[in-house]
Motif scaffolding. Sequence first.
Motif, PDB file in Angstrom:
ATOM      1  N   ALA A 165      -9.291   6.296  -8.046  1.00 60.22           N
ATOM      2  CA  ALA A 165      -8.156   6.705  -8.881  1.00 60.22           C
ATOM      3  C   ALA A 165      -7.278   7.713  -8.147  1.00 60.22           C
ATOM      4  O   ALA A 165      -6.043   7.628  -8.214  1.00 60.22           O
ATOM      5  CB  ALA A 165      -8.658   7.296 -10.201  1.00 60.22           C
ATOM      6  N   PHE A 166      -7.874   8.639  -7.439  1.00 59.09           N
ATOM      7  CA  PHE A 166      -7.091   9.628  -6.707  1.00 59.09           C
ATOM      8  C   PHE A 166      -6.326   8.977  -5.558  1.00 59.09           C
ATOM      9  O   PHE A 166      -5.160   9.289  -5.320  1.00 59.09           O
ATOM     10  CB  PHE A 166      -7.990  10.756  -6.189  1.00 59.09           C
ATOM     11  N   MET A 167      -6.967   8.069  -4.866  1.00 54.92           N
ATOM     12  CA  MET A 167      -6.303   7.381  -3.751  1.00 54.92           C
ATOM     13  C   MET A 167      -5.149   6.517  -4.256  1.00 54.92           C
ATOM     14  O   MET A 167      -4.086   6.445  -3.619  1.00 54.92           O
ATOM     15  CB  MET A 167      -7.301   6.551  -2.951  1.00 54.92           C
ATOM     16  N   ALA A 168      -5.321   5.874  -5.413  1.00 55.48           N
ATOM     17  CA  ALA A 168      -4.232   5.080  -6.000  1.00 55.48           C
ATOM     18  C   ALA A 168      -3.054   5.990  -6.339  1.00 55.48           C
ATOM     19  O   ALA A 168      -1.893   5.615  -6.133  1.00 55.48           O
ATOM     20  CB  ALA A 168      -4.728   4.348  -7.235  1.00 55.48           C
ATOM     21  N   TYR A 169      -3.334   7.182  -6.835  1.00 58.66           N
ATOM     22  CA  TYR A 169      -2.294   8.138  -7.148  1.00 58.66           C
ATOM     23  C   TYR A 169      -1.538   8.552  -5.878  1.00 58.66           C
ATOM     24  O   TYR A 169      -0.317   8.624  -5.863  1.00 58.66           O
ATOM     25  CB  TYR A 169      -2.896   9.363  -7.842  1.00 58.66           C
ATOM     26  N   LEU A 170      -2.276   8.804  -4.799  1.00 54.61           N
ATOM     27  CA  LEU A 170      -1.622   9.187  -3.541  1.00 54.61           C
ATOM     28  C   LEU A 170      -0.742   8.065  -2.998  1.00 54.61           C
ATOM     29  O   LEU A 170       0.356   8.316  -2.489  1.00 54.61           O
ATOM     30  CB  LEU A 170      -2.667   9.597  -2.500  1.00 54.61           C
ATOM     31  N   GLU A 171      -1.234   6.827  -3.098  1.00 54.65           N
ATOM     32  CA  GLU A 171      -0.432   5.685  -2.651  1.00 54.65           C
ATOM     33  C   GLU A 171       0.829   5.544  -3.481  1.00 54.65           C
ATOM     34  O   GLU A 171       1.902   5.242  -2.958  1.00 54.65           O
ATOM     35  CB  GLU A 171      -1.271   4.398  -2.698  1.00 54.65           C
ATOM     36  N   GLN A 172       0.717   5.762  -4.782  1.00 53.10           N
ATOM     37  CA  GLN A 172       1.857   5.681  -5.678  1.00 53.10           C
ATOM     38  C   GLN A 172       2.873   6.777  -5.332  1.00 53.10           C
ATOM     39  O   GLN A 172       4.075   6.535  -5.346  1.00 53.10           O
ATOM     40  CB  GLN A 172       1.392   5.842  -7.118  1.00 53.10           C
ATOM     41  N   MET A 173       2.380   7.989  -5.006  1.00 55.61           N
ATOM     42  CA  MET A 173       3.262   9.118  -4.663  1.00 55.61           C
ATOM     43  C   MET A 173       3.977   8.879  -3.341  1.00 55.61           C
ATOM     44  O   MET A 173       5.110   9.317  -3.164  1.00 55.61           O
ATOM     45  CB  MET A 173       2.463  10.415  -4.586  1.00 55.61           C
ATOM     46  N   SER A 174       3.319   8.202  -2.404  1.00 56.18           N
ATOM     47  CA  SER A 174       3.946   7.981  -1.098  1.00 56.18           C
ATOM     48  C   SER A 174       4.867   6.771  -1.122  1.00 56.18           C
ATOM     49  O   SER A 174       5.525   6.486  -0.125  1.00 56.18           O
ATOM     50  CB  SER A 174       2.871   7.826  -0.026  1.00 56.18           C
ATOM     51  N   GLY A 175       4.895   6.070  -2.233  1.00 54.98           N
ATOM     52  CA  GLY A 175       5.789   4.917  -2.342  1.00 54.98           C
ATOM     53  C   GLY A 175       5.196   3.665  -1.739  1.00 54.98           C
ATOM     54  O   GLY A 175       5.863   2.658  -1.553  1.00 54.98           O
ATOM     55  N   GLY A 176       3.925   3.672  -1.417  1.00 54.70           N
ATOM     56  CA  GLY A 176       3.314   2.538  -0.745  1.00 54.70           C
ATOM     57  C   GLY A 176       2.452   1.751  -1.568  1.00 54.70           C
ATOM     58  O   GLY A 176       2.206   1.111  -2.388  1.00 54.70           O
TER      59      GLY A 176
END
Length: 176
Positions: A165-176
Amino acid sequence: MTDQRPQYGELATPEEQRRAAGLPPLGEIPPVPPMMQLSAPEPVAQAPNPGRSRPVDRFVTIGLLAYGLVNVVITGLSYLDLPTVMNESMKILGIDGEFSNFAQGKLWGTIAAALLVIGWALTAALAIKRLRRGKVAWWVPLVGAVVTMAVVSACIAVPMFNDPAFMAYLEQMSGG
C-alpha cells in the motif's frame, strides 16, 4: 672492638632519625595545605567543580536527557506494535489501504525500540561523563538524539518501503 652504636632507625627516636636524615625537627615543619597532601609529584590540572562552574549546562543537559528518556519510553513502546503505528501514519498521510507487512513490521519495530534504548543509554553515559569532568555537555543529548533517530528511521523504513500500500502511494505521487 665491636661497634655498639645502633644502626640508623634501629633504636633512634623520631627526632634523632630526622636529625640524622638532615630534616628539621617535627615542631618546625609548616603544616601542609589540604590540597597538597594528596597531590601527585607532578602538577596535575584540576578540573573545575561542575556543580559550581556550569550550573546552567548541568540543568539543560539533565533536562534534555530526562525529556529524551520520556520520549524513548513512549516511542519505544509504540514501536513494539509497529504495524498499528504504520496504519495510523498511513491514515494521517491519506494513503488508501492498510499496512500489511506485519512480519517485517514486528521485527524492525522491535529492533528500532531496542536501538532507541541503546542510543539513549550511550548518550546519557557520554553526557554524564562530560559533566563529571567539568566539560560542556548540553550538546551531547541533541547530537545523540539526531544520530539515534537517523538509525531508528532507517529501521522503520525497511518494513514501510516493503509494504504494497505504501509503495502504491509512492508510485501514485511520482506520477508513475
